[in-house]
Design an enzyme around this catalytic site. Structure first.
Site, PDB file in Angstrom:
ATOM      1  CG  HIS A  19      -9.044 -13.928   2.821  1.00  0.00           C
ATOM      2  ND1 HIS A  19      -8.580 -13.135   1.801  1.00  0.00           N
ATOM      3  CD2 HIS A  19      -8.058 -13.954   3.751  1.00  0.00           C
ATOM      4  CE1 HIS A  19      -7.372 -12.682   2.101  1.00  0.00           C
ATOM      5  NE2 HIS A  19      -7.034 -13.176   3.282  1.00  0.00           N
ATOM      6  CG  HIS A  22      -6.003 -16.500   0.123  1.00  0.00           C
ATOM      7  ND1 HIS A  22      -6.722 -16.641   1.278  1.00  0.00           N
ATOM      8  CD2 HIS A  22      -4.771 -16.097   0.499  1.00  0.00           C
ATOM      9  CE1 HIS A  22      -5.944 -16.354   2.315  1.00  0.00           C
ATOM     10  NE2 HIS A  22      -4.753 -16.014   1.870  1.00  0.00           N
ATOM     11  CB  CYS A 127       6.996  -8.870  10.902  1.00  0.00           C
ATOM     12  SG  CYS A 127       5.220  -9.200  10.772  1.00  0.00           S
ATOM     13  CB  CYS A 130       6.105  -9.956   6.840  1.00  0.00           C
ATOM     14  SG  CYS A 130       5.002  -8.554   6.948  1.00  0.00           S
ATOM     15  CB  CYS A 144       4.757  -5.402  11.165  1.00  0.00           C
ATOM     16  SG  CYS A 144       4.402  -5.844   9.453  1.00  0.00           S
ATOM     17  CG  HIS A 147       1.044  -8.521   9.479  1.00  0.00           C
ATOM     18  ND1 HIS A 147       2.108  -8.676   8.617  1.00  0.00           N
ATOM     19  CD2 HIS A 147       0.123  -9.443   9.111  1.00  0.00           C
ATOM     20  CE1 HIS A 147       1.844  -9.656   7.764  1.00  0.00           C
ATOM     21  NE2 HIS A 147       0.650 -10.132   8.039  1.00  0.00           N
ATOM     22  CE  LYS A 291      -4.230  -4.027   6.604  1.00  0.00           C
ATOM     23  NZ  LYS A 291      -4.218  -5.385   6.988  1.00  0.00           N
ATOM     24  CE  LYS A 294      -8.005 -15.097  11.375  1.00  0.00           C
ATOM     25  NZ  LYS A 294      -7.232 -16.326  11.351  1.00  0.00           N
TER      26      LYS A 294
HETATM   27  N1  MSP Z   1       3.009 -17.530   1.375  1.00  0.00           N
HETATM   28  C1  MSP Z   1       3.200 -16.223   0.867  1.00  0.00           C
HETATM   29  C2  MSP Z   1       3.438 -16.253  -0.636  1.00  0.00           C
HETATM   30  C3  MSP Z   1       4.578 -17.096  -1.089  1.00  0.00           C
HETATM   31  S1  MSP Z   1       4.709 -17.129  -2.804  1.00  0.00           S
HETATM   32  C4  MSP Z   1       6.149 -17.855  -3.121  1.00  0.00           C
HETATM   33  C5  MSP Z   1       1.980 -15.346   1.168  1.00  0.00           C
HETATM   34  N2  MSP Z   1       0.843 -15.986   1.427  1.00  0.00           N
HETATM   35  S2  MSP Z   1      -0.526 -15.272   1.866  1.00  0.00           S
HETATM   36  O1  MSP Z   1      -1.454 -16.345   2.034  1.00  0.00           O
HETATM   37  O2  MSP Z   1      -0.325 -14.413   2.979  1.00  0.00           O
HETATM   38  O3  MSP Z   1      -0.979 -14.305   0.751  1.00  0.00           O
HETATM   39  C6  MSP Z   1      -1.113 -14.674  -0.559  1.00  0.00           C
HETATM   40  C7  MSP Z   1      -1.682 -13.606  -1.455  1.00  0.00           C
HETATM   41  O4  MSP Z   1      -2.942 -13.128  -1.019  1.00  0.00           O
HETATM   42  C8  MSP Z   1      -0.779 -12.403  -1.626  1.00  0.00           C
HETATM   43  O5  MSP Z   1      -0.536 -12.241  -3.012  1.00  0.00           O
HETATM   44  C9  MSP Z   1      -1.607 -11.263  -1.116  1.00  0.00           C
HETATM   45  O6  MSP Z   1      -1.383 -10.100  -1.851  1.00  0.00           O
HETATM   46  C10 MSP Z   1      -3.008 -11.768  -1.324  1.00  0.00           C
HETATM   47  N3  MSP Z   1      -3.942 -11.038  -0.499  1.00  0.00           N
HETATM   48  C11 MSP Z   1      -4.118 -11.127   0.854  1.00  0.00           C
HETATM   49  N4  MSP Z   1      -5.048 -10.216   1.217  1.00  0.00           N
HETATM   50  C12 MSP Z   1      -5.483  -9.528   0.140  1.00  0.00           C
HETATM   51  C13 MSP Z   1      -6.456  -8.545  -0.100  1.00  0.00           C
HETATM   52  N5  MSP Z   1      -7.137  -7.983   0.864  1.00  0.00           N
HETATM   53  N6  MSP Z   1      -6.685  -8.191  -1.399  1.00  0.00           N
HETATM   54  C14 MSP Z   1      -6.032  -8.786  -2.449  1.00  0.00           C
HETATM   55  N7  MSP Z   1      -5.104  -9.695  -2.252  1.00  0.00           N
HETATM   56  C15 MSP Z   1      -4.701  -9.976  -0.967  1.00  0.00           C
HETATM   57  O7  MSP Z   1       2.095 -14.142   1.135  1.00  0.00           O
END
Ligand code: MSP
Length: 467
Positions: A19, A22, A127, A130, A144, A147, A291, A294
């Site tokens: 999304h 990412h 959690c 996380c 959490c 979450h 926020k 999903k």
């Molecule tokens: N797998 C771990 C990271 C391991 S790195 C050694 C993880 N994955 S994640 O898929 O949950 O999230 C990855 C990234 O997406 C994080 O940096 C997180 O900050 C970012 N984001 C998830 N939702 C977000 C927003 N709503 N806005 C901006 N970035 C966000 O954590």
């Protein structure tokens, strides 16, 4: 020998399609990688997925697939999304890659041998979202803090990493390298928490096999964050990549700053590996001021993002709208407005007017006076320090200067070839500077103004009707 530059994104959990959150880090990393290449550096840009852990195992179970089948099915969605967004990564790593698993095992063994991993029993609040333990005081209404979901109580035999031993070395590191935790305003909170004291960290799980087995106890698998963080290092172990370690920057979201600035350097110190130069945390996006979630349908995936006004406009919007390091709010209207006003009107008009007049009247060499109004040094400094929004502000301030210059000099009346040349030189530089942000459009602009025999440009940014 060219200077080298190594930039990474977090490795994402492949439990759903990517999304906007990412996409944000990945686009930012792509911009930084492209910018560093423009500076003549040899760049290594790493992204990938974090395939192990309970979170993935549970999602797979729900989908009635094995974790491997489940993740194998999602990885192409990530690769596909990055391709659509014009992301030029050099390697897509998965924590299930054999070379990575081998390195993680070697390091676990090394850290075990030097006495930093020991066996014990753990009782704590976990959690799965996380993949982290919390203490009572971290919780909000028993849930959490990230979450807002119920927390599980876990009691099990586990191996601990002597994190407590690294309190002083970590504080020394933050002092010695003041930009290790970036941006600046996020630093103090981490330092304060480290000063409060560090508890040893549980780094293994038993009774669960979706992970890297501990080489010294096959009944346990490595804690997912230990495994995951080392992706950045294991990707540099093949011969041609070794020169890239330590990384120049790990770009991450603010929610995972603790893992990257406390656990990660502590693991590296223990393993005797050099520490990366900077961990830069960006803010979070909300969606129409709510926020991103999903479950509540407040999520925007990569196809939806691109559908609004195209790839370049999506890239541009994300890096201009929010100050990099701060939170931002995403809305379709705001994206369309920037697309229409800034890309179509300001940049698009400059390109189309200048190219049309240059075709009609031609250009002659000048001394590039207009270009002197570009604040190049500031743009360079901003990009070196990851202020992508500030860099774009400066580039667009210069686009405004160019549009005013046309308005002032009225080359359509004067037919002044020198004025037109000033503009052409300026646009060539604008295209170069914008190329990391909007690569496809910048390439088109460069093509149009490549030679002195200029032809009128087609429309680059079609305006989008507000919905
Ligand atoms: N797998 C771990 C990271 C391991 S790195 C050694 C993880 N994955 S994640 O898929 O949950 O999230 C990855 C990234 O997406 C994080 O940096 C997180 O900050 C970012 N984001 C998830 N939702 C977000 C927003 N709503 N806005 C901006 N970035 C966000 O954590």
């Amino acid at each position: 020998m060219a200077k080298k530059y190594y930039v990474t994104t977090p490795i994402y959990y492949p439990n759903d399609i990517p999304h906007i959150g990412h996409a944000y880090t990945t686009i930012a990393a792509d911009v930084i990688a492209r910018w560093q290449k423009l500076q003549g550096k040899e760049v290594f840009f790493l992204t990938g997925t974090d395939d192990h852990g309970k979170k993935i195992a549970q999602a797979a179970e729900k989908a009635k697939l094995s974790p491997k089948e489940f993740t194998d099915q999602l990885i192409p969605k990530f690769k596909d999304a990055w391709k659509k967004l014009n992301i030029q990564y050099d390697r897509f790593i998965r924590t299930t890659d054999p070379d990575h698993e081998k390195i993680v095992q070697e390091i676990l063994q090394k850290v075990f041998d030097n006495g930093d991993i020991y066996k014990g029993e753990y009782e704590g609040l976990y959690c799965t979202g996380c993949e982290a333990y919390y203490t009572e005081k971290d919780l909000e209404d028993g849930c959490c803090p990230i979450h807002k979901t119920k927390i599980e109580k876990l009691k099990e035999e586990t191996y601990f990493f002597k994190l407590s031993k690294y309190q002083k070395p970590l504080l020394d590191l933050y002092k010695k390298n003041p930009t290790f935790i970036s941006p600046k305003h996020r630093k103090q909170e981490i330092i304060n928490r480290v000063k409060e004291g560090l508890k040893d960290l549980s780094v293994s799980r038993a009774g669960f096999d979706w992970g890297v087995p501990l080489p010294f106890d096959k009944d346990h698998v490595s804690y997912v964050w230990f495994d995951a963080l080392f992706n950045y290092y294991s990707a540099t172990r093949e011969k041609s990549k070794q020169k890239f370690w330590p990384a120049d920057v790990h770009l991450i979201g603010k929610d995972i700053l603790w893992f990257h600035t406390v656990y990660w350097p502590a693991f590296l110190l223990s393993a005797g590996i050099d520490i990366p130069k900077t961990v830069f945390a960006h803010g979070w996006w909300t969606f129409n001021n709510e926020k991103i979630s999903k479950s509540r349908g407040k999520v925007i995936n990569v196809d939806e993002l691109i559908a609004i006004a195209g790839v370049d406009s999506a890239r541009y919007f994300l890096l201009r709208e929010a100050s990099f390091g701060e939170d931002g709010d995403f809305s379709e209207d705001a994206l369309i407005e920037r697309h229409n006003n800034e890309l179509a009107n300001k940049l698009g008009n400059l390109v189309s007017r200048t190219s049309a007049l240059a075709e009609k009247y031609g250009i002659t060499k000048t001394d590039k006076k207009l270009l002197k109004k570009l604040k190049l040094k500031e743009i360079e400094k901003n990009l070196e320090e990851f202020r992508t929004d500030k860099a774009l502000n400066e580039i667009f301030a210069f686009i405004d200067v160019c549009n005013e210059y046309i308005q002032d000099k009225k080359p359509w009346e004067t037919k002044d070839k020198k004025v037109l040349n000033e503009l052409v030189e300026a646009i060539r530089e604008i295209a170069r500077l914008l190329s990391p942000f909007i690569p496809e459009s910048a390439e088109k602009i460069s093509e149009i103004f490549k030679s002195d025999n200029i032809k009128k440009a087609p429309i680059l940014f079609q305006k989008v009707e507000d919905k």
